[in-house]
Design a protein around this motif. Structure first.
Motif, PDB file in Angstrom:
ATOM      1  N   ARG A  30       0.734  -1.219   0.163  1.00 50.49           N
ATOM      2  CA  ARG A  30       0.058   0.196  -0.003  1.00 50.49           C
ATOM      3  C   ARG A  30       0.978   1.154   0.090  1.00 50.49           C
ATOM      4  N   PHE A  31       2.074   1.261   0.542  1.00 54.41           N
ATOM      5  CA  PHE A  31       2.884   2.321   0.579  1.00 54.41           C
ATOM      6  C   PHE A  31       4.216   2.128   0.456  1.00 54.41           C
ATOM      7  N   PRO A  32       4.484   2.042  -0.977  1.00 57.04           N
ATOM      8  CA  PRO A  32       5.771   1.807  -1.464  1.00 57.04           C
ATOM      9  C   PRO A  32       6.654   2.766  -1.527  1.00 57.04           C
ATOM     10  N   ALA A  33       8.141   2.723  -1.389  1.00 52.95           N
ATOM     11  CA  ALA A  33       8.877   3.467  -1.160  1.00 52.95           C
ATOM     12  C   ALA A  33       8.860   4.629  -1.924  1.00 52.95           C
ATOM     13  N   SER A  34       9.233   5.788  -1.178  1.00 50.74           N
ATOM     14  CA  SER A  34       9.252   7.238  -2.012  1.00 50.74           C
ATOM     15  C   SER A  34      10.893   7.415  -2.537  1.00 50.74           C
ATOM     16  N   GLN A  35      10.805   8.495  -3.303  1.00 47.90           N
ATOM     17  CA  GLN A  35      12.340   8.924  -3.668  1.00 47.90           C
ATOM     18  C   GLN A  35      13.090   9.190  -2.339  1.00 47.90           C
ATOM     19  N   LYS A  36      12.172  10.033  -1.412  1.00 51.14           N
ATOM     20  CA  LYS A  36      12.771  10.431  -0.220  1.00 51.14           C
ATOM     21  C   LYS A  36      13.257   9.277   0.697  1.00 51.14           C
ATOM     22  N   THR A  37      12.486   7.947   0.632  1.00 54.40           N
ATOM     23  CA  THR A  37      13.015   6.973   1.424  1.00 54.40           C
ATOM     24  C   THR A  37      14.055   6.368   0.777  1.00 54.40           C
ATOM     25  N   ALA A  64      10.731  -5.323  -4.935  1.00 51.06           N
ATOM     26  CA  ALA A  64      10.134  -4.082  -5.249  1.00 51.06           C
ATOM     27  C   ALA A  64       9.496  -3.488  -3.911  1.00 51.06           C
ATOM     28  N   SER A  65       8.906  -4.449  -3.082  1.00 49.66           N
ATOM     29  CA  SER A  65       8.249  -3.947  -1.711  1.00 49.66           C
ATOM     30  C   SER A  65       9.303  -3.875  -0.682  1.00 49.66           C
ATOM     31  N   GLU A  66      10.511  -4.281  -0.381  1.00 50.36           N
ATOM     32  CA  GLU A  66      11.517  -4.216   0.265  1.00 50.36           C
ATOM     33  C   GLU A  66      12.130  -2.784   0.298  1.00 50.36           C
ATOM     34  N   PRO A  67      12.959  -2.564   1.302  1.00 45.98           N
ATOM     35  CA  PRO A  67      14.067  -1.302   1.555  1.00 45.98           C
ATOM     36  C   PRO A  67      14.644  -0.998   0.237  1.00 45.98           C
ATOM     37  N   PRO A  68      14.647  -0.089  -0.472  1.00 44.46           N
ATOM     38  CA  PRO A  68      15.282   0.235  -1.686  1.00 44.46           C
ATOM     39  C   PRO A  68      16.973   0.533  -1.522  1.00 44.46           C
ATOM     40  N   ILE A  69      17.758  -0.707  -1.474  1.00 44.74           N
ATOM     41  CA  ILE A  69      19.010  -0.494  -1.024  1.00 44.74           C
ATOM     42  C   ILE A  69      19.916  -0.800  -2.344  1.00 44.74           C
ATOM     43  N   LYS A  70      19.438  -1.111  -3.400  1.00 40.64           N
ATOM     44  CA  LYS A  70      20.016  -1.606  -4.564  1.00 40.64           C
ATOM     45  C   LYS A  70      20.934  -0.365  -4.932  1.00 40.64           C
ATOM     46  N   LYS A  71      20.503   1.049  -5.056  1.00 35.69           N
ATOM     47  CA  LYS A  71      21.229   2.013  -5.559  1.00 35.69           C
ATOM     48  C   LYS A  71      22.361   2.356  -4.811  1.00 35.69           C
ATOM     49  N   LEU A 190      19.316  -8.978  16.810  1.00 34.48           N
ATOM     50  CA  LEU A 190      20.578  -8.375  16.512  1.00 34.48           C
ATOM     51  C   LEU A 190      20.471  -7.003  17.293  1.00 34.48           C
ATOM     52  N   SER A 191      21.509  -6.338  17.370  1.00 35.09           N
ATOM     53  CA  SER A 191      21.850  -5.179  18.196  1.00 35.09           C
ATOM     54  C   SER A 191      21.578  -3.448  17.431  1.00 35.09           C
ATOM     55  N   TYR A 192      21.509  -3.824  16.131  1.00 36.44           N
ATOM     56  CA  TYR A 192      21.367  -2.653  14.936  1.00 36.44           C
ATOM     57  C   TYR A 192      20.633  -2.964  13.977  1.00 36.44           C
ATOM     58  N   VAL A 193      19.651  -1.700  13.433  1.00 37.55           N
ATOM     59  CA  VAL A 193      18.982  -1.590  12.533  1.00 37.55           C
ATOM     60  C   VAL A 193      19.093  -0.673  11.593  1.00 37.55           C
ATOM     61  N   LEU A 194      19.218  -0.726  10.298  1.00 38.75           N
ATOM     62  CA  LEU A 194      19.372   0.377   9.659  1.00 38.75           C
ATOM     63  C   LEU A 194      18.091   0.586   8.920  1.00 38.75           C
ATOM     64  N   THR A 195      17.635   1.991   8.891  1.00 39.34           N
ATOM     65  CA  THR A 195      16.310   2.370   8.292  1.00 39.34           C
ATOM     66  C   THR A 195      16.939   3.569   7.461  1.00 39.34           C
ATOM     67  N   GLU A 196      15.515   4.196   6.929  1.00 35.96           N
ATOM     68  CA  GLU A 196      15.735   5.402   6.144  1.00 35.96           C
ATOM     69  C   GLU A 196      16.331   6.446   6.747  1.00 35.96           C
TER      70      GLU A 196
END
Length: 212
Positions: A30-37, A64-71, A190-196
């Motif tokens: 429902r809420f795909p990642a935006s350019q800002k994300t 496509a629905s996962e965190p956009p880290i490919k770039k 885990l001890s750390y998590v990376l988000t936008e």
């Protein structure tokens, strides 16, 4: 606790996991990642990775629905780092293949992009300088809710706790750091998590705080 109660508790946890997985997958659709994300994840990964040395990083090519880290992964390669991503094997196992932008790939039945090339064993993941671990959610104590296959739980069990804490980082959307996720005793923490928004420290005290 009697075996019957243990079984009932395990079944209840499994049901709760499935319900939460359904909810999060629906939210991702429902809420795909935006350019800002996308820009947020790219910045967070660049800040996390030390540019003064060349590292081997075990990561993943997102759906496509996962965190956009490919770039961000492509940019790390341009800076001289090595990126390894998984291929799915039978019996819920993973192999690891070196990835570069534009490399030949195939698509797994689950929709996962998999590069072609020499397949490395799980030792490649365990020995990497940094591991980026996907999930549907993490809670503030560090518990991980995966897709249900157990691929990463098996790998993370093999890591020394100190190594896991220092160089293994979960990846999820900011909204997917939850107060609590249903968990079994074997589920990784885990001890750390990376988000936008950056990297957050998680802990048994039940709090999440930004560290970058």
């Amino acid at each position: 606790m009697s075996p019957i109660h243990t079984t009932n508790l395990s079944e209840e946890t499994a049901q709760n996991k499935q319900l939460l997985r359904f909810h999060i997958r629906r939210m991702r659709q429902r809420f795909p990642a935006s350019q800002k994300t996308l820009q947020g994840f790219t910045r967070a990964i660049e800040n996390k990775v030390d540019s003064s040395s060349h590292l081997t990083i075990a990561a993943f090519l997102p759906l496509a629905s996962e965190p956009p880290i490919k770039k961000a992964l492509g940019q790390l390669i341009a800076r001289g780092h090595t990126i390894l991503v998984p291929r799915i094997l039978p019996h819920h196992q993973l192999s690891w293949v070196r990835w570069t932008p534009g490399a030949a790939t195939s698509t797994h039945a689950l929709g996962i992009e998999e590069p072609l090339g020499e397949e490395l064993t799980s030792a490649a993941f365990l020995e990497a300088d940094l591991r980026l671990v996907p999930a549907l959610a993490y809670d503030v104590t560090g518990r991980r809710l995966g897709q249900g296959g157990g691929y990463y739980d098996r790998l993370l069990e093999e890591l020394d706790h100190r190594i896991r804490s220092r160089s293994t980082v979960g990846v999820a959307f900011e909204r997917e750091i939850l107060t609590k996720v249903p968990a079994d005793h074997w589920d990784a923490r885990l001890s750390y998590v990376l988000t936008e928004s950056g990297v957050h420290r998680l802990g048994k005290a039940g709090c999440s705080e930004p560290v970058e």
